[in-house]
Design a protein around this motif. Structure first.
Motif, mmCIF file in Angstrom:
data_model
loop_
_atom_site.group_PDB
_atom_site.id
_atom_site.type_symbol
_atom_site.label_atom_id
_atom_site.label_comp_id
_atom_site.label_asym_id
_atom_site.label_seq_id
_atom_site.Cartn_x
_atom_site.Cartn_y
_atom_site.Cartn_z
ATOM 1 N N ARG A 120 -2.204 -28.172 -12.840
ATOM 2 C CA ARG A 120 -2.822 -26.899 -13.200
ATOM 3 C C ARG A 120 -2.888 -26.063 -11.923
ATOM 4 N N TYR B 10 -3.744 -18.599 -14.133
ATOM 5 C CA TYR B 10 -3.539 -20.046 -14.208
ATOM 6 C C TYR B 10 -2.202 -20.347 -14.864
ATOM 7 N N ASN C 34 -5.838 -35.382 -6.351
ATOM 8 C CA ASN C 34 -6.093 -34.021 -6.822
ATOM 9 C C ASN C 34 -6.643 -34.074 -8.231
ATOM 10 N N TYR D 157 -7.800 -31.700 -11.174
ATOM 11 C CA TYR D 157 -7.707 -30.307 -11.607
ATOM 12 C C TYR D 157 -8.850 -29.962 -12.553
ATOM 13 N N ASP E 228 -10.872 -24.365 -10.782
ATOM 14 C CA ASP E 228 -10.512 -24.737 -9.416
ATOM 15 C C ASP E 228 -10.303 -26.250 -9.381
ATOM 16 N N GLN E 229 -10.213 -26.821 -8.198
ATOM 17 C CA GLN E 229 -9.828 -28.221 -8.088
ATOM 18 C C GLN E 229 -10.645 -28.961 -7.038
ATOM 19 N N HIS E 230 -10.600 -30.282 -7.130
ATOM 20 C CA HIS E 230 -11.103 -31.170 -6.094
ATOM 21 C C HIS E 230 -9.891 -31.919 -5.534
ATOM 22 N N LEU E 231 -9.701 -31.812 -4.226
ATOM 23 C CA LEU E 231 -8.514 -32.357 -3.582
ATOM 24 C C LEU E 231 -8.907 -32.951 -2.242
ATOM 25 N N SER F 216 -13.871 -27.331 -4.816
ATOM 26 C CA SER F 216 -14.052 -25.945 -5.237
ATOM 27 C C SER F 216 -13.887 -25.028 -4.026
ATOM 28 N N ILE G 292 -16.023 -26.048 -11.361
ATOM 29 C CA ILE G 292 -14.586 -26.113 -11.652
ATOM 30 C C ILE G 292 -14.332 -26.263 -13.150
ATOM 31 N N ILE H 226 -12.485 -31.089 -16.595
ATOM 32 C CA ILE H 226 -11.338 -31.691 -15.925
ATOM 33 C C ILE H 226 -10.099 -31.568 -16.799
#
Length: 436
Positions: free
Chosen positions: A219, A235, A329, A331, A335-338, A355, A406, A409
């Motif tokens: 994403r 997106y 990662n 998604y 936003d995302q957590h990476l 985020s 975010i 998920i």
């Protein structure tokens, strides 16, 4: 005649280098190169390392961009020029030199034996008074003449970035359109997109439509810029059926390789591919390469209250792999957590994004993200009401937090440098207990 010919060739070399420097400056911010401070060069060094895996020190960058004054113009070696070209989306320096583009006007000072900025302290008082008067008049005229333009910039929030086909599978040609509530009075060239796939440079609008080719499931959150200022985010959502596997070589910004593997997750067997699987798919396994495992699907798992845990084993030392990297990662809708895990001696390359909260190992102490997983281990990420905890082998090693949700998920990517494997993936909502 020979000296003149050599001078012409050198002039061409430096002209291309100047253009490349200006394109990099346009990509990373609004400041003129002449106004860059030490922190700007540190930031560029970090971004170059993150995108190209090549680290150029701030002192080297200052020589390239003309911050350091030398008697002779500095021309970097080919590997350095390749990294600069790859940063702005070209395959290498040769690809950049063969581009078909109009050379922009450069704002950087020319490198010579003279000072970049004339010393005005010895100017007489009369010149100072004339300058002050001129600046005062210029300021008043600016307020009068440019005041209508301020209103036009404020109205840029009515311009939106819309993807006409945001949902699909890979590969995917996403079509973006500028949508305005009123006719645009400004040039389309003042609008550009960051595609957010980590492989492509920013592109400029020449008309209301622009198409981009996405190759890896996930994403994405492409950003619309107006005169280098982000004004909207769209997106693109590319799903999979179960786990999808792709391979890529470092610095190759053009190709990724779908990998077919008979290995599927079960209680006894991990998800993995072999070097032979990657090689058969087209990956050059004698160079640095990466393998990405993607499971992209919508869920009702709250991205601000969840736990992800799995067992993993990173690549043993092999050609192109010394730090045994794994990137995770998660998604979300918005936003995302990476985050990245490296061996303890390589934490300069670590980074994370939760985020809006981003940090990089070159500027921060991220030693908790340094761990050797070559013999296996358990990795856990727990998020409770936007408070983040990283656990390694069930021991908490790092905590932080963020502010912007975010959303739900929408998928998961796990990327290994070289050959890695994982099993027993558990991703669950901490309130509803819904499983991924």
């Amino acid at each position: 005649m020979k000296d003149q010919s050599e001078q012409a060739v050198n002039s061409s070399f430096f002209k291309n280098l100047d253009v490349c420097c200006q394109m990099i400056a346009d990509m990373i911010g609004e400041k003129r190169i002449a106004e860059w401070t030490n922190s700007d060069y540190i930031n560029l060094s970090r971004q170059l390392a993150r995108k190209t895996k090549i680290r150029l020190s701030e002192s080297t960058l200052k020589r390239i961009f003309g911050k350091f004054k030398t008697s002779e113009r500095y021309y970097p070696q080919k590997a350095t020029r390749d990294a600069l070209a790859q940063f702005i989306g070209y395959k290498d320096w040769d690809d950049f030199e063969n581009r078909d583009a109009t050379i922009p006007e450069l704002d950087r000072p020319k490198v010579s034996n003279r000072e970049y900025v004339p010393d005005v302290r010895n100017k007489n008082r009369r010149i100072w008074l004339m300058s002050a008067t001129f600046l005062g008049l210029a300021f008043i005229l600016t307020l009068i003449v440019l005041k209508p333009l301020e209103k036009k910039d404020v109205k840029m929030d009515v311009v939106q970035l819309v993807c006409l086909n945001p949902n699909g599978i890979t590969p995917h040609s996403a079509i973006f359109k500028l949508v305005a509530k009123q006719p645009l009075t400004d040039s389309f060239k003042n609008f550009s997109i960051d595609f957010a796939d980590g492989r492509s440079k920013r592109k400029q609008f020449l008309n209301p439509l622009l198409t981009h080719y996405y190759q890896v499931p996930g994403r994405y959150y492409p950003k619309l810029r107006y005169r280098n200022k982000v004004i909207d985010t769209g997106y693109v959502y590319l799903q999979t059926k179960g786990w999808s596997i792709t391979g890529a070589n470092q610095f190759d910004t053009v190709r990724v390789y779908p990998i077919q593997s008979p290995v599927r997750e079960s209680d006894e067997q991990a998800i993995a591919v072999s070097a032979v699987d990657a090689f058969r798919a087209g990956v050059d396994t004698l160079r640095t390469f990466f393998v990405t495992f993607s499971n992209i699907k919508p869920t009702r798992i709250n991205g601000d209250n969840y736990e992800l845990s799995f067992q993993l084993q990173t690549s043993a030392n092999r050609t192109g792999v010394r730090c045994s990297q794994v990137d995770v990662n998660i998604y979300g809708q918005f936003d995302q957590h990476l985050f990245s895990i490296f061996k303890p001696e390589c934490t300069v390359w670590t980074s994370y994004q939760f985020s809006e909260n981003e940090k990089y190992g070159e500027e921060n102490d991220l030693r908790p993200f340094g761990h050797d997983f070559t013999k296996g281990g358990i990795l856990t990420l727990r998020v409770v009401e936007k408070k983040v905890s990283l656990l390694i082998n069930n021991k908490e090693v790092y905590t932080t937090n963020y502010q912007k949700s975010i959303g739900y998920i929408m998928g998961l990517n796990i990327t290994f440098a070289g050959i890695g494997s994982f099993r027993n993936v558990q991703l669950r909502d901490l309130k509803s207990n819904e499983l991924f």
